[in-house]
Structures are given as C-alpha cells and as structure tokens.
Design a protein around this motif. Sequence first.
Motif, PDB file in Angstrom:
ATOM      1  N   TYR A 111       0.332  17.223  31.890  1.00  0.00           N
ATOM      2  CA  TYR A 111      -0.202  15.887  31.637  1.00  0.00           C
ATOM      3  C   TYR A 111       0.684  14.860  32.338  1.00  0.00           C
ATOM      4  CZ  TYR A 111      -2.835  18.064  27.807  1.00  0.00           C
ATOM      5  OH  TYR A 111      -3.669  18.867  27.063  1.00  0.00           O
ATOM      6  N   ILE A 112       0.071  13.945  33.051  1.00  0.00           N
ATOM      7  CA  ILE A 112       0.775  12.817  33.657  1.00  0.00           C
ATOM      8  C   ILE A 112       0.206  11.547  33.046  1.00  0.00           C
ATOM      9  CG2 ILE A 112       1.321  11.566  35.769  1.00  0.00           C
ATOM     10  CD1 ILE A 112       0.073  15.083  36.118  1.00  0.00           C
ATOM     11  N   THR A 113       1.070  10.753  32.439  1.00  0.00           N
ATOM     12  CA  THR A 113       0.637   9.516  31.799  1.00  0.00           C
ATOM     13  C   THR A 113       1.316   8.338  32.472  1.00  0.00           C
ATOM     14  OG1 THR A 113       0.443  10.686  29.682  1.00  0.00           O
ATOM     15  CG2 THR A 113       0.405   8.279  29.615  1.00  0.00           C
ATOM     16  N   VAL A 114       0.519   7.403  32.942  1.00  0.00           N
ATOM     17  CA  VAL A 114       1.044   6.207  33.604  1.00  0.00           C
ATOM     18  C   VAL A 114       0.747   5.010  32.707  1.00  0.00           C
ATOM     19  CG1 VAL A 114       0.979   4.744  35.658  1.00  0.00           C
ATOM     20  CG2 VAL A 114       0.611   7.225  35.866  1.00  0.00           C
ATOM     21  N   GLU A 115       1.800   4.301  32.326  1.00  0.00           N
ATOM     22  CA  GLU A 115       1.640   3.100  31.507  1.00  0.00           C
ATOM     23  C   GLU A 115       1.814   1.882  32.399  1.00  0.00           C
ATOM     24  OE1 GLU A 115       3.219   3.594  27.298  1.00  0.00           O
ATOM     25  OE2 GLU A 115       4.401   5.090  28.384  1.00  0.00           O
ATOM     26  N   ALA A 116       0.832   0.976  32.340  1.00  0.00           N
ATOM     27  CA  ALA A 116       0.774  -0.142  33.274  1.00  0.00           C
ATOM     28  C   ALA A 116       0.414  -1.422  32.534  1.00  0.00           C
ATOM     29  CB  ALA A 116      -0.270   0.158  34.358  1.00  0.00           C
ATOM     30  N   PRO A 117       0.469  -2.556  33.204  1.00  0.00           N
ATOM     31  CA  PRO A 117       0.012  -3.802  32.576  1.00  0.00           C
ATOM     32  C   PRO A 117      -1.466  -3.709  32.217  1.00  0.00           C
ATOM     33  CG  PRO A 117       1.303  -4.254  34.535  1.00  0.00           C
ATOM     34  CD  PRO A 117       1.043  -2.773  34.526  1.00  0.00           C
ATOM     35  N   GLN A 118      -1.920  -4.609  31.376  1.00  0.00           N
ATOM     36  CA  GLN A 118      -3.307  -4.614  30.919  1.00  0.00           C
ATOM     37  C   GLN A 118      -4.271  -4.567  32.098  1.00  0.00           C
ATOM     38  OE1 GLN A 118      -4.143  -4.713  27.569  1.00  0.00           O
ATOM     39  NE2 GLN A 118      -6.284  -4.451  28.066  1.00  0.00           N
ATOM     40  N   ILE A 119      -5.146  -3.568  32.102  1.00  0.00           N
ATOM     41  CA  ILE A 119      -6.084  -3.388  33.202  1.00  0.00           C
ATOM     42  C   ILE A 119      -7.109  -4.520  33.252  1.00  0.00           C
ATOM     43  CG2 ILE A 119      -7.862  -1.833  34.117  1.00  0.00           C
ATOM     44  CD1 ILE A 119      -6.213   0.488  33.029  1.00  0.00           C
ATOM     45  N   THR A 120      -7.270  -5.250  32.153  1.00  0.00           N
ATOM     46  CA  THR A 120      -8.232  -6.360  32.161  1.00  0.00           C
ATOM     47  C   THR A 120      -7.736  -7.541  32.975  1.00  0.00           C
ATOM     48  OG1 THR A 120      -7.290  -7.082  30.064  1.00  0.00           O
ATOM     49  CG2 THR A 120      -9.343  -5.845  29.976  1.00  0.00           C
ATOM     50  N   GLY A 121      -6.460  -7.534  33.354  1.00  0.00           N
ATOM     51  CA  GLY A 121      -5.953  -8.593  34.209  1.00  0.00           C
ATOM     52  C   GLY A 121      -6.384  -8.362  35.646  1.00  0.00           C
ATOM     53  N   THR A 122      -5.753  -9.066  36.587  1.00  0.00           N
ATOM     54  CA  THR A 122      -6.063  -8.865  37.994  1.00  0.00           C
ATOM     55  C   THR A 122      -5.831  -7.401  38.345  1.00  0.00           C
ATOM     56  OG1 THR A 122      -5.373 -11.108  38.509  1.00  0.00           O
ATOM     57  CG2 THR A 122      -5.507  -9.560  40.346  1.00  0.00           C
ATOM     58  N   ILE A 123      -6.796  -6.775  38.982  1.00  0.00           N
ATOM     59  CA  ILE A 123      -6.724  -5.347  39.238  1.00  0.00           C
ATOM     60  C   ILE A 123      -5.665  -5.035  40.284  1.00  0.00           C
ATOM     61  CG2 ILE A 123      -8.001  -3.289  39.965  1.00  0.00           C
ATOM     62  CD1 ILE A 123     -10.535  -4.678  39.193  1.00  0.00           C
ATOM     63  N   ASP A 124      -4.517  -4.582  39.834  1.00  0.00           N
ATOM     64  CA  ASP A 124      -3.546  -3.952  40.721  1.00  0.00           C
ATOM     65  C   ASP A 124      -3.399  -4.709  42.036  1.00  0.00           C
ATOM     66  OD1 ASP A 124      -1.743  -1.974  41.439  1.00  0.00           O
ATOM     67  OD2 ASP A 124      -3.280  -0.682  42.283  1.00  0.00           O
ATOM     68  N   GLY A 125      -3.033  -5.976  41.946  1.00  0.00           N
ATOM     69  CA  GLY A 125      -2.986  -6.827  43.122  1.00  0.00           C
ATOM     70  C   GLY A 125      -2.133  -6.289  44.250  1.00  0.00           C
ATOM     71  N   ASP A 126      -1.036  -5.591  43.943  1.00  0.00           N
ATOM     72  CA  ASP A 126      -0.168  -5.075  44.992  1.00  0.00           C
ATOM     73  C   ASP A 126      -0.484  -3.633  45.382  1.00  0.00           C
ATOM     74  OD1 ASP A 126       0.743  -3.720  42.778  1.00  0.00           O
ATOM     75  OD2 ASP A 126       2.700  -4.692  42.724  1.00  0.00           O
ATOM     76  N   GLY A 127      -1.461  -3.018  44.719  1.00  0.00           N
ATOM     77  CA  GLY A 127      -1.885  -1.669  45.071  1.00  0.00           C
ATOM     78  C   GLY A 127      -0.970  -0.558  44.596  1.00  0.00           C
ATOM     79  N   LYS A 128       0.100  -0.886  43.872  1.00  0.00           N
ATOM     80  CA  LYS A 128       1.065   0.137  43.465  1.00  0.00           C
ATOM     81  C   LYS A 128       0.473   1.132  42.471  1.00  0.00           C
ATOM     82  CE  LYS A 128       5.223  -2.663  44.222  1.00  0.00           C
ATOM     83  NZ  LYS A 128       6.418  -3.298  43.573  1.00  0.00           N
ATOM     84  N   LEU A 129      -0.290   0.633  41.510  1.00  0.00           N
ATOM     85  CA  LEU A 129      -0.869   1.520  40.509  1.00  0.00           C
ATOM     86  C   LEU A 129      -1.890   2.452  41.146  1.00  0.00           C
ATOM     87  CD1 LEU A 129      -1.285   2.528  37.652  1.00  0.00           C
ATOM     88  CD2 LEU A 129      -2.767   0.558  37.215  1.00  0.00           C
ATOM     89  N   ARG A 130      -2.744   1.904  41.989  1.00  0.00           N
ATOM     90  CA  ARG A 130      -3.745   2.729  42.666  1.00  0.00           C
ATOM     91  C   ARG A 130      -3.076   3.802  43.516  1.00  0.00           C
ATOM     92  NH1 ARG A 130      -4.357   4.707  47.327  1.00  0.00           N
ATOM     93  NH2 ARG A 130      -3.762   2.700  48.236  1.00  0.00           N
ATOM     94  N   ALA A 131      -2.040   3.414  44.268  1.00  0.00           N
ATOM     95  CA  ALA A 131      -1.346   4.358  45.140  1.00  0.00           C
ATOM     96  C   ALA A 131      -0.678   5.474  44.325  1.00  0.00           C
ATOM     97  CB  ALA A 131      -0.311   3.624  45.986  1.00  0.00           C
TER      98      ALA A 131
END
Length: 265
Positions: free
Chosen positions: A36-56
């Motif tokens: 299992y890989i779990t990634v915890e990130a800022p609220q997804i309801t905000g601006t979607i991954d503006g810097d592309g780091k989460l998507r990458a």
Amino acid sequence: MGYRTDLALERAGVKAQKEEINGLQVSRMEEKGIRYITVEAPQITGTIDGDGKLRALLTQELQDLLPEEGEVLVAGLGNPQVTPDALGPFCADRMLATRHVRGRVAMEVGLGGLRSVSVTKPGVLGTTGVETAELLQALIRQLHPAAVVAVDAMAAGRLHRLGKTVQISDGGISPGAGVGNDRPSLCRETLGVPVIGLGVPTVVDAATLCSDLCAQEVEGASRMMVTPREIDTLVVRAAHLLALALNCALNPSLEPEVYEQLVAV
C-alpha cells in the motif's frame, strides 16, 4: 471502538515507513503480502496541484506497480448518480482509451506507439443486477489485459484524511468494504490478472465525526456515513487528478497538457 475505513494506514497492526517527497507525505505499508502506498496532500478541493508535484508523484508510484507492457483495463467503480460514490466513473470519463486506435489511423492522429488501454464503468449491483467482479471477469476473458486498475471512492477512519489522501495498492480493491457493503473482492485471485487499486476517501463513518469533534460516542452514529459539503468539487477534482496521473503512467510519451486536450469533458 473501531471505525470503518478502506485506508491501510488506519488499520491497527499495519506498520508504515514514512518519507517526504517534494513536500508530500508518503507512507509505504505491507499487509499479507499486499503493498500500500498512501500519499497525504493538501485538500484536493483547492487548486488542483498547481505545481504538478502530486500528479508526478502518483504517476511514478503507479508506473512502479504497473506491468512494463501489455494492455491495461481501467475500471471506474461506483455509482455516478451518488456523488460521494462517483469518483470511479468520473475518473473513467477522463481516461484516454487507446485500444481502438491502431495502425495507420493511430499514426494519422499522432497517437502511434501508445500502450493499449481500455476503459469500463461497470456500475453497481443495485442498478445492473450484476456483480462488478462478474462483469470484469467477462471483459478479461475477451480482452486478456496484462493488468486491471480499479478506481473507487473510499471511506476514511479520520476526518483529517477526508479528501486529502490518495491510496494505491497492488492487492486490488474490495468495493463497498469501507461502508459495510462488501462485494466480491477484485484481485488477482478473483480476476486472474494483477489488480491495482486506486482511490481517495470521500466519506467517513458518522461515529468518526462524533469521536473527532465531541470525543464521545453517539447512539446510531455507526449506521451513518458523512461527506463534506463541497463533495461535488472534491469528487470532480479528485477524478481529474487520478485520471491525469494514470494516463501519464500508462502512456508517458504524451505530456499532461496533451491529455487535458484529448479528454476534455
């Protein structure tokens, strides 16, 4: 009291190795041979991954689990008519299906050399009368994919992970398990091919809400599930994020901007 959850990170007895990658918290766990890989990130309801780091990051983690070659079947699980359960179908709507784009046609439209990807939205038992596992088994017999990616909404066991967590697993997925509506599991044992599970929690047990906010149990709370007020935005943006990450993992030769143009809905 134990609360219902689909997140391995929240299950007792599962030890996690944690690291920070580009400012994102990543937890890696193994339970009964399943990773299992779990990634915890800022609220997804905000601006979607503006810097592309989460998507990458999600793209890289998915690539590490996917077979190097062969067709992949993407299954968007859930009910599109029930917003908290619509993540899978909404994600499927933004996937680039390439199985039908072949040969000369593929070259003419600039999609030559892409991995074969097929996409399905199997619905739910209550509207189709057919178990998701049965539908996928029939498709797999016809398509012979190298792997299946099952995308589904999940239940969290804690409020602070709601809409802020992405879980990836190489052990498949059990539709409805987090809300006490277990259906046949989708995994290598039931489908005959590797199954990668991918999802974001969109609901919590109401008992969790009472415990986190009031530090007490409330009679009847365990029979209810709670979802955020902005669930419409959360589901749409989470589906967008997961689809983009998965598209890029399956066919990395195309830039994210190209996918945005090809699958705009």
